[in-house]
Design an enzyme around this catalytic site. Structure first.
Site, PDB file in Angstrom:
ATOM      1  CB  THR A  36      -0.931  -0.003   1.223  1.00  0.00           C
ATOM      2  OG1 THR A  36      -1.677  -1.226   1.235  1.00  0.00           O
ATOM      3  CG2 THR A  36      -1.896   1.171   1.197  1.00  0.00           C
TER       4      THR A  36
ATOM      5  CG  HIS B 252       6.272  -2.664   9.145  1.00  0.00           C
ATOM      6  ND1 HIS B 252       4.914  -2.826   9.086  1.00  0.00           N
ATOM      7  CD2 HIS B 252       6.789  -3.478   8.190  1.00  0.00           C
ATOM      8  CE1 HIS B 252       4.616  -3.718   8.152  1.00  0.00           C
ATOM      9  NE2 HIS B 252       5.730  -4.123   7.599  1.00  0.00           N
TER      10      HIS B 252
END
Length: 283
Positions: free
Chosen positions: A111, A150
């Site tokens: 994404t 992340h």
């Protein structure tokens, strides 16, 4: 009769937090048994493209290419506000200066890359490398910039990097909606009854994790890139939220908006199948 299902997710703290109770049978699972496979998100995307796993975490970009074979679960995904990927560089820049420069991305089907391509006219000189190498590669001058995901969003300054753009913040300002990052997919061929049971089990796993946060900590630390409790807690706090329990109407609308924009730009193929095949309240 025991039903054995293959399950893929990343080693990142949000996923190990979510799935710990499920795979270690800390919750009632009736006759379901899950065999986990931990891989980085782009590997999971590739496995899903080959329909290897019954149940898997994927990028929403990849989901755009997988809708014929997989449906979306209401629980377990990463969607929210203030949690999008960041474009970072070794020196202060703006996005226009990166137009013809090499940009490291954590995978073609992430994404993160989809958002990058939806920004303006998109960026052609992107190079997929493992997400945990991006900051070092950018700091070392191998790339003009990189798109980080992340826990990297909490540590990029330690590498001397500068934020160029928060792609999640850009998405929110443009659409007014939360940013869909990754979702949990299940094979449509399993049928709506079993899918509903899986979805309910996954929700119970998350509820258990919230109620007993220390139970999953050894499992999280065994797989985390960053072992600091503060970084792990920040990561989980950012990516595991009310949308992880249930996407709800707001979350589903955000997913539909992302996929519609991607379709309109020709970045994913069209599909007329529903996003989910589970009822709002699973049996």
């Amino acid at each position: 009769m025991t039903r054995s299902l293959s399950l893929g997710y990343s080693p990142c703290p949000n996923d190990t937090f979510i799935f710990d109770a499920l795979v270690h049978r800390r919750i009632p699972l009736c006759d379901l048994v899950f065999h986990e496979r931990l891989e980085d998100v782009e590997t999971l995307n590739a496995l899903a493209m080959r329909a290897v796993l019954d149940l898997t975490k994927v990028s929403y970009h990849a989901f755009g290419h997988l809708r014929q074979n997989y449906a979306l679960l209401r629980s377990g995904g990463a969607l929210g506000r203030g949690c999008g990927p960041l474009v970072v560089a070794a020196r202060p820049l703006d996005m226009e200066q990166l137009r013809h420069q090499k940009i490291a991305i954590p995978g073609a089907m992430t994404t993160a890359n989809l958002l990058l391509q939806l920004y303006g006219e998109g960026f052609e000189r992107v190079v997929p490398i493992p997400f945990d190498r991006i900051m070092t590669a950018v700091a070392g001058g191998e790339f003009a910039a990189g798109v980080i995901i992340h826990e990297s969003r909490f540590t990029y300054r330690q590498h001397g990097l500068h934020q160029v753009l928060d792609l999640g913040q850009w998405w929110e300002a443009t659409t007014g909606q939360p940013i869909p990052l990754g979702g949990i997919l299940v094979k449509r061929s399993l049928g709506s009854r079993l899918i509903a049971e899986i979805d309910a089990s996954l929700r119970r796993s998350i509820e258990f994790a919230f109620a007993h946060p220390e139970a999953s900590r050894p499992y999280i630390k065994a797989h985390a890139q960053e072992l600091s409790d503060a970084v792990i807690d920040s990561h989980i706090g950012l990516y595991v939220n009310k949308f992880s329990l249930d996407l709800g109407d707001e979350g589903l609308a955000a997913v539909a908006a992302l996929l519609t924009r991607a379709e309109q730009r020709g970045l994913i193929p069209p599909c007329d199948l529903p996003l989910i095949e589970t009822p709002v309240t699973a049996p």
